[in-house]
Design an enzyme around this catalytic site. Sequence first.
Site, PDB file in Angstrom:
ATOM      1  N   ALA A  63       0.861  -1.182   0.000  1.00 41.59           N
ATOM      2  CA  ALA A  63       0.000   0.000   0.000  1.00 41.59           C
ATOM      3  C   ALA A  63       0.895   1.229   0.000  1.00 41.59           C
ATOM      4  O   ALA A  63       2.068   1.162   0.395  1.00 41.59           O
ATOM      5  CB  ALA A  63      -0.878  -0.012   1.247  1.00 41.59           C
ATOM      6  N   GLY A 102       0.585  -5.232   0.669  1.00 42.42           N
ATOM      7  CA  GLY A 102      -0.550  -5.279  -0.253  1.00 42.42           C
ATOM      8  C   GLY A 102      -0.150  -5.804  -1.619  1.00 42.42           C
ATOM      9  O   GLY A 102      -0.972  -6.331  -2.365  1.00 42.42           O
ATOM     10  N   GLU A 105      -0.227  -9.453  -1.162  1.00 42.32           N
ATOM     11  CA  GLU A 105      -1.647  -9.800  -0.960  1.00 42.32           C
ATOM     12  C   GLU A 105      -2.390  -9.792  -2.297  1.00 42.32           C
ATOM     13  O   GLU A 105      -3.271 -10.606  -2.530  1.00 42.32           O
ATOM     14  CB  GLU A 105      -2.293  -8.838   0.030  1.00 42.32           C
ATOM     15  CG  GLU A 105      -1.809  -9.069   1.461  1.00 42.32           C
ATOM     16  CD  GLU A 105      -2.356  -8.028   2.410  1.00 42.32           C
ATOM     17  OE1 GLU A 105      -1.984  -6.842   2.274  1.00 42.32           O
ATOM     18  OE2 GLU A 105      -3.150  -8.387   3.292  1.00 42.32           O
TER      19      GLU A 105
HETATM   20  N1  T1G Z   1       4.595   3.502   0.067  1.00 44.74           N
HETATM   21  C1  T1G Z   1       5.070   4.708  -0.304  1.00 44.74           C
HETATM   22  N2  T1G Z   1       6.366   4.945  -0.631  1.00 44.74           N
HETATM   23  C2  T1G Z   1       7.209   3.903  -0.558  1.00 44.74           C
HETATM   24  C3  T1G Z   1       6.789   2.615  -0.166  1.00 44.74           C
HETATM   25  C4  T1G Z   1       5.422   2.435   0.148  1.00 44.74           C
HETATM   26  N3  T1G Z   1       4.930   1.256   0.490  1.00 44.74           N
HETATM   27  N4  T1G Z   1       7.882   1.796  -0.189  1.00 44.74           N
HETATM   28  C5  T1G Z   1       8.925   2.542  -0.578  1.00 44.74           C
HETATM   29  N5  T1G Z   1       8.528   3.807  -0.803  1.00 44.74           N
HETATM   30  C6  T1G Z   1       9.378   4.897  -1.273  1.00 44.74           C
HETATM   31  C7  T1G Z   1      10.444   5.259  -0.260  1.00 44.74           C
HETATM   32  O1  T1G Z   1       9.923   6.198   0.667  1.00 44.74           O
HETATM   33  C8  T1G Z   1      11.512   5.874  -1.155  1.00 44.74           C
HETATM   34  O2  T1G Z   1      11.055   7.178  -1.493  1.00 44.74           O
HETATM   35  C9  T1G Z   1      11.416   5.027  -2.431  1.00 44.74           C
HETATM   36  O3  T1G Z   1      10.099   4.440  -2.404  1.00 44.74           O
HETATM   37  C10 T1G Z   1      12.447   3.923  -2.498  1.00 44.74           C
HETATM   38  O4  T1G Z   1      12.313   3.194  -1.271  1.00 44.74           O
HETATM   39  C11 T1G Z   1      -2.791  -3.189   2.701  1.00 44.74           C
HETATM   40  C12 T1G Z   1      -1.473  -1.953   4.711  1.00 44.74           C
HETATM   41  C13 T1G Z   1      10.194  -1.730  -1.360  1.00 44.74           C
HETATM   42  C14 T1G Z   1      12.030  -2.956  -0.169  1.00 44.74           C
HETATM   43  O5  T1G Z   1       6.152  -2.016   4.085  1.00 44.74           O
HETATM   44  O6  T1G Z   1      10.424  -2.057   2.281  1.00 44.74           O
HETATM   45  O7  T1G Z   1       0.762  -2.859   2.183  1.00 44.74           O
HETATM   46  O8  T1G Z   1      12.958   8.482  -0.473  1.00 44.74           O
HETATM   47  O9  T1G Z   1      14.604   3.815  -0.416  1.00 44.74           O
HETATM   48  O10 T1G Z   1      15.918   0.357  -0.394  1.00 44.74           O
HETATM   49  O11 T1G Z   1      -1.912  -4.972   3.918  1.00 44.74           O
HETATM   50  O12 T1G Z   1      11.031   0.598   0.147  1.00 44.74           O
HETATM   51  O13 T1G Z   1      12.995   7.865  -2.908  1.00 44.74           O
HETATM   52  O14 T1G Z   1      11.344   9.563  -2.082  1.00 44.74           O
HETATM   53  O15 T1G Z   1      13.246   1.944   0.658  1.00 44.74           O
HETATM   54  O16 T1G Z   1      15.195  -0.262  -2.766  1.00 44.74           O
HETATM   55  C15 T1G Z   1       3.695  -2.663   3.105  1.00 44.74           C
HETATM   56  C16 T1G Z   1       7.959  -0.726   2.340  1.00 44.74           C
HETATM   57  C17 T1G Z   1       2.952  -1.371   3.141  1.00 44.74           C
HETATM   58  C18 T1G Z   1       7.246  -2.021   1.983  1.00 44.74           C
HETATM   59  C19 T1G Z   1      12.515  -0.929  -1.558  1.00 44.74           C
HETATM   60  N6  T1G Z   1       4.905  -2.518   2.316  1.00 44.74           N
HETATM   61  N7  T1G Z   1       9.048  -0.461   1.420  1.00 44.74           N
HETATM   62  O17 T1G Z   1      13.690  -0.656  -0.811  1.00 44.74           O
HETATM   63  O18 T1G Z   1      14.226   1.678  -1.666  1.00 44.74           O
HETATM   64  S1  T1G Z   1       1.521  -1.468   4.174  1.00 44.74           S
HETATM   65  C20 T1G Z   1       6.057  -2.173   2.888  1.00 44.74           C
HETATM   66  C21 T1G Z   1      10.223  -1.153   1.518  1.00 44.74           C
HETATM   67  C22 T1G Z   1       0.506  -2.508   3.301  1.00 44.74           C
HETATM   68  C23 T1G Z   1      -1.533  -3.850   3.157  1.00 44.74           C
HETATM   69  C24 T1G Z   1      -0.696  -3.004   4.033  1.00 44.74           C
HETATM   70  C25 T1G Z   1      11.312  -0.704   0.590  1.00 44.74           C
HETATM   71  C26 T1G Z   1      11.498  -1.602  -0.641  1.00 44.74           C
HETATM   72  P1  T1G Z   1      12.162   8.345  -1.762  1.00 44.74           P
HETATM   73  P2  T1G Z   1      13.648   2.683  -0.560  1.00 44.74           P
HETATM   74  P3  T1G Z   1      14.853   0.250  -1.428  1.00 44.74           P
END
Ligand code: T1G
Length: 682
Positions: A63, A102, A105
């Site tokens: 998400a 998500g 999912e």
């Molecule tokens: N939403 C918004 N922005 C995100 C994002 C996300 N989920 N994930 C990464 N970014 C942005 C981050 O802020 C950065 O921005 C850029 O992308 C690169 O990220 C419904 C409720 C995917 C492994 O927890 O673990 O789904 O600084 O520097 O090292 O059940 O990002 O460049 O402007 O980390 O290559 C669940 C979170 C959400 C994954 C990539 N998903 N992200 O790592 O790059 S909750 C997560 C990560 C959800 C559902 C629920 C990592 C990555 P900027 P980065 P990276």
Amino acid sequence: MGQVGTTEVVDGIGILTIDNPPVNALSAATRQALADGFGELFANDEVKAIVLICAGRTFIAGADISEFGKESKGPDLNAVFKTIEEGTKPVIAAIHGTALGGGYETALVCHYRVAVPSAKVGLPEVNLGLLPGAGGTQRLPRIVGIEAALDIITGGKPIGAKKALEFGMIDALAEEGKLREGAIDFAKKLVAEGGPLVRVRDRQDKVEPYRGKSEVYAEYLKKNARAFRGFKAPFNIVKAIEASAELPFDQGMERERELFLELLTSTESAAQRYYFFAEREGAKVPDLPKGTPEREIRKVGVIGAGTMGGGITMNFLNVGIPVTLVEMNQAALDRGVGVIRKNYENTAAKGRMTAEQVEQRMALITPALGLEALSDVDLVIEAVFEEMGIKKDVFGKLDGIAKKGAILASNTSFLDLDEIASATSRPQDVVGLHFFSPANVMRLLEIVRGAKTADEVLATALKVAKTIAKVPVVSRVGPGFIANRVMAPRSYAANALVLEGPTPSDIDAAIFNYGFAMGPFAMTDLVGLDVIGRGSNERTLSGDLVKLGRLGQKSGGGFYDYDEKRKASPSPVAAQVIADFAKAKGVTATGALSEQDIVARLLYPVVNEGAKVLEEGVAIRASDIDVACILGYNWPLYTGGPMFWGDTVGLSKVVEGLKAAGIEPCKLLVEKAASGGSFTRG
Ligand code: T1G
């Protein structure tokens, strides 16, 4: 669908491609593209099966965290999922990069999942103080079973494609670099076989055997009590997974939703979502011009093969960068190299490295006696004794040895980097790289930007941090930089408060229950009173205890008494020393305090110091201070760190509490409190 989603049909296989950089997050635009794309392909009679694939670096990574807490726009994700699950055509998720949250999912709603070997899948919502809120807690157990689902979802770690295949989390591997072709072939085979469309939600064999077994969940929580302490999400995750065994799918989804919303509105999740972005902000330096060139670091020199020097060295060996490790005598050098080898062998013994990898890393070390060996390195990191004269002497010599353009870094944790730089003719090449011990484990790296540190050098230091998987915060020169400086008032406040009546046990219990791993007095006893108080000439409480030979755990007693198993108990001797010291200082006991008041006394001064560090321009932003305290001092993540927590408490309350304790709140804190502002709430 706009530019985010595109559809095409190849040999009867519909392909929906999502392209929403940087990580194809499930923003409103992505959800709209999914809804439109699937609607179109399901309605197209030429299409016999559908492949969902993403452009860019990764499959949907979850998400869009930046949308949380805001008014929800665009189609609901579950409506999109309904389209897929009620459709009559097989849908295959084609996964590369990291299909997380998500994103995974969404893949679970598809009928099949194909991934390239380098892909990872997972449900990391627990790291955001959440739970998989789009069916992950109901579908994953139906694939991997209850026990594995408990570990995978409360652990939140991504799982590599090969392991995921073993778990059944994906159904097939495609050749690396040929995901699209592999997924289309997989779809064509499905169409040719014409088998039944099995939906994950209909699988019961892995969950039914657990119906009525509530003890499984109770035991799991008991086993993980220490790790889960203070967090909310793990407890709701376990309840949701129990529902996958106890309830029919749709009711399980309702239960998941209820448990998800409880978390979404919690302070803990707000703090953890804030922290997710805070870690990434640290690398952003507003006044560092975009595109500042970075110097290539092909070879590193480390001066000092002690605990810090050895740990620092390992960071570079771990990413294949050779290190010339310098000590002043052979015995120290041999000892340092030996400790590095021992560390790797211990890791190998746990199966996390092969013996061959140990040798590969050890082969990258060039042990050397004397600084002359550093004439060809691109970056030197000095980790010698924390004494200005010694450091200036080392940097003065380095100036004549290191090649032109080499970066000269100090690991100093406290000293004035500008003064160290003044010992060289190239202060523009001097920077601070302050690692936290153990340096090969702790992820925090304070990058100290001297008055004359060149932009190129700062940019290179930030790149080095990313290369060795550290989380950087940039600090200007100032005593203790950020983490050590901001956390120091907690110890001062503890030593002041213990003279007023609360015992070491009272104070440690309050701080432990707040969420720290241990309180200040237990920590002092662990580290050693002789170490903590080293260098101070004035009479101190620790000093009085040291005079009695009470050095802490190592001597059987400090603030506490210890039995042969080092089990602590309150010490009448220490109590008497505290009373005598209080009397000598003219401090009158005010009696016991509530845990909340003890927490305020110890942690409000930390918020105040953080405000001073901001006011002085030592730290760039409040969230850097939170990152430094969470990573450097294990400040409980679910509070967001001192500045986020101060905002949660309310800055006016913090100001009042400081004044009541006779501590002057700094100007910035008073201003923010008066204007109803905050440090971290936007
Ligand atoms: N939403 C918004 N922005 C995100 C994002 C996300 N989920 N994930 C990464 N970014 C942005 C981050 O802020 C950065 O921005 C850029 O992308 C690169 O990220 C419904 C409720 C995917 C492994 O927890 O673990 O789904 O600084 O520097 O090292 O059940 O990002 O460049 O402007 O980390 O290559 C669940 C979170 C959400 C994954 C990539 N998903 N992200 O790592 O790059 S909750 C997560 C990560 C959800 C559902 C629920 C990592 C990555 P900027 P980065 P990276």
